[in-house]
Motif scaffolding. Sequence first.
Motif, mmCIF file in Angstrom:
data_model
loop_
_atom_site.group_PDB
_atom_site.id
_atom_site.type_symbol
_atom_site.label_atom_id
_atom_site.label_comp_id
_atom_site.label_asym_id
_atom_site.label_seq_id
_atom_site.Cartn_x
_atom_site.Cartn_y
_atom_site.Cartn_z
ATOM 1 N N HIS A 106 0.835 -1.338 0.049
ATOM 2 C CA HIS A 106 -0.068 0.071 -0.072
ATOM 3 C C HIS A 106 0.892 1.320 0.005
ATOM 4 O O HIS A 106 0.368 2.133 -0.322
ATOM 5 N N THR A 108 2.339 3.305 2.078
ATOM 6 C CA THR A 108 2.447 4.179 3.216
ATOM 7 C C THR A 108 3.459 3.550 4.259
ATOM 8 O O THR A 108 3.137 2.642 4.886
ATOM 9 N N ARG A 128 3.377 6.795 -0.410
ATOM 10 C CA ARG A 128 2.149 7.444 -0.182
ATOM 11 C C ARG A 128 2.181 8.317 1.228
ATOM 12 O O ARG A 128 1.329 7.722 2.078
ATOM 13 N N GLU A 130 0.209 10.873 1.267
ATOM 14 C CA GLU A 130 -0.983 11.160 1.273
ATOM 15 C C GLU A 130 -1.778 10.059 1.955
ATOM 16 O O GLU A 130 -3.027 10.521 2.186
ATOM 17 N N GLU A 133 -5.543 6.109 -0.931
ATOM 18 C CA GLU A 133 -5.877 7.036 -2.030
ATOM 19 C C GLU A 133 -7.433 7.124 -2.007
ATOM 20 O O GLU A 133 -8.139 6.295 -1.584
ATOM 21 N N ASN A 134 -8.053 8.202 -2.846
ATOM 22 C CA ASN A 134 -9.392 8.346 -3.009
ATOM 23 C C ASN A 134 -9.996 7.471 -3.616
ATOM 24 O O ASN A 134 -11.345 7.531 -4.000
ATOM 25 N N THR A 135 -9.359 6.651 -4.795
ATOM 26 C CA THR A 135 -10.133 5.593 -5.545
ATOM 27 C C THR A 135 -10.323 4.337 -4.551
ATOM 28 O O THR A 135 -10.845 3.390 -5.248
ATOM 29 N N HIS A 136 -9.972 4.145 -3.471
ATOM 30 C CA HIS A 136 -10.088 2.782 -2.710
ATOM 31 C C HIS A 136 -11.361 2.701 -2.561
ATOM 32 O O HIS A 136 -12.218 3.393 -2.029
ATOM 33 N N GLY A 160 -3.700 9.960 6.670
ATOM 34 C CA GLY A 160 -3.579 10.895 5.516
ATOM 35 C C GLY A 160 -3.266 12.127 6.156
ATOM 36 O O GLY A 160 -3.437 12.598 7.286
ATOM 37 N N THR A 164 -5.656 16.007 2.608
ATOM 38 C CA THR A 164 -5.752 14.728 1.626
ATOM 39 C C THR A 164 -6.970 14.155 1.838
ATOM 40 O O THR A 164 -7.587 14.278 3.047
ATOM 41 N N HIS A 165 -7.307 13.300 1.091
ATOM 42 C CA HIS A 165 -8.816 12.547 0.991
ATOM 43 C C HIS A 165 -8.822 11.798 2.511
ATOM 44 O O HIS A 165 -9.712 11.562 3.198
#
Length: 510
Positions: A106, A108, A128, A130, A133-136, A160, A164-165
């Motif tokens: 992942h 991070t 990461r 951030e 991620e916002n697509t998860h 995050g 960030t998302h």
Amino acid sequence: MCLKNRIIWYFALITALTVHGKHNVTNPRPNIIIFLVDDMGIMDTSVPFFVNTKGEVEKHPLNDWYHTPNMERLAKLGTRFSTFYAQSVCSPSRISILTGQNAARHRTTQWIHPIVNNRGKFGPEDWRWEGIENTHKNLLSQRLKSEGYQTIFVGKGHLGAIGTHAEEPLRLGFDYNIGGNAWGSPGSYLGQDNYAHPKKKNQVPHLESYHGKPVFLTEALTLEANKKISQAVQADIPFFLEMSHYAVHRPFIFDKRFKSKYTSNIYSKEAQKFASMVEGMDTSLGDILNHLETLGIADNTLIFFMGDNGSDAPIGNPHDIASVAPLRGKKGTHYEGGTRIPFMVAWAKPNKNNRWQKRIPIVQGAINQKLGTIMDIYPTVLDMLGLEKPHDYSIDGHSLYLILTGKKDEARPNDFLMHFPHEHRSSYFTSYRKGNWKLIYHYFPEMNPAQERYELYNLSNDHDETKNLYQKEPKILAYMMTTMLEKLEAENALFPIDKNEATLKPFLKK
């Protein structure tokens, strides 16, 4: 359709609706609580987790220093693990819980500084920072929400950076968020300070009703968690609660409810503060267990208790045998004390007549010596609920269902990869345990206490990691290096870079 077939079809339909329905009044799905403690190692408790080479549970002086009667209570109710691993710092572990993925995958791989990218001088640029991620779409919280669970987040987020998302747990599948944001530590644990530092921005949010009052942060979060549990029960909805305490992270402040118990000529004032915070966390566990009993839902509630990385108890130096004695190291290091965590799973109240407990009969009062990891929680929850794993999604964890119910799991892997291409107490390393052997690879040997590129230990007779065998065991070193590199490549890991920005991959000197 003949009568016999109709009867078979009818019972099959009832079974399917009961097991796979989002909510069933007669047989509701079990409530799930992840009780996550920040910076708590396996010795920060009166419950002994350490097992010696003879397979015997051993108590050590630190077990006598701490008072955690509610952890003792939970240990009697279920199964605890002697050898359970997390990442060496917090954000990677917290994301692994929700994703079921190792940090190498992942990406991070470092704790998330809320304001600046803390990859380190030689850290990979594409890690990461951030967070999630916002697509998860496959987070544990998202999946349980889609199955009809009320999803509740209480406490530390740190998933995050600011803006960030993933800064906001509400964007990660949680219906409610109390206390979670980008910060990894509270400004203060004191209600009188409004849970804020006078010069910093890391105030714990959503707790305004406790401002100015003598309520320790751990207690305030527990009170709020119990309110949300009551609301879910009143609405007749199963709930998933991530009870994510800021405790026992710095700053160390006396929880005055327990201060008088911790006076010592052996342990420092800071260690005494830490111990009082441990007992405050333990009291939170007891308060939640008692609340479940009062509401009459304890026998239908599963508890997963765990830390997020090794201990940060202010005892000794980071790479010493001290704060996690008899193990070496602490949070942020590559030794066992940096990655071994307390882990227990139990029904909050045993009831042999409960349908879900018949399906998931967790062994009571047991200590399991099988290796487990924080990535295992995700597939374990899905397995327990009879839910399919998501398609086209990599999960690095493995279900603990068979082990928890007292069965053998011969197919279960017996290894753990910990990848840390950043700076901390131990910097730029990958560690890999397989069976009793543990390899630590240093990308910059001059930055580690051993001043070696390789550290190789046989943990079966060297649990304190003092006998480096890499020169005496070249075949085992070669095997461990090969297997470790295969794991890193399979998880698509990012590597440190050198001063010329060239990628540094592990290699074996000839």
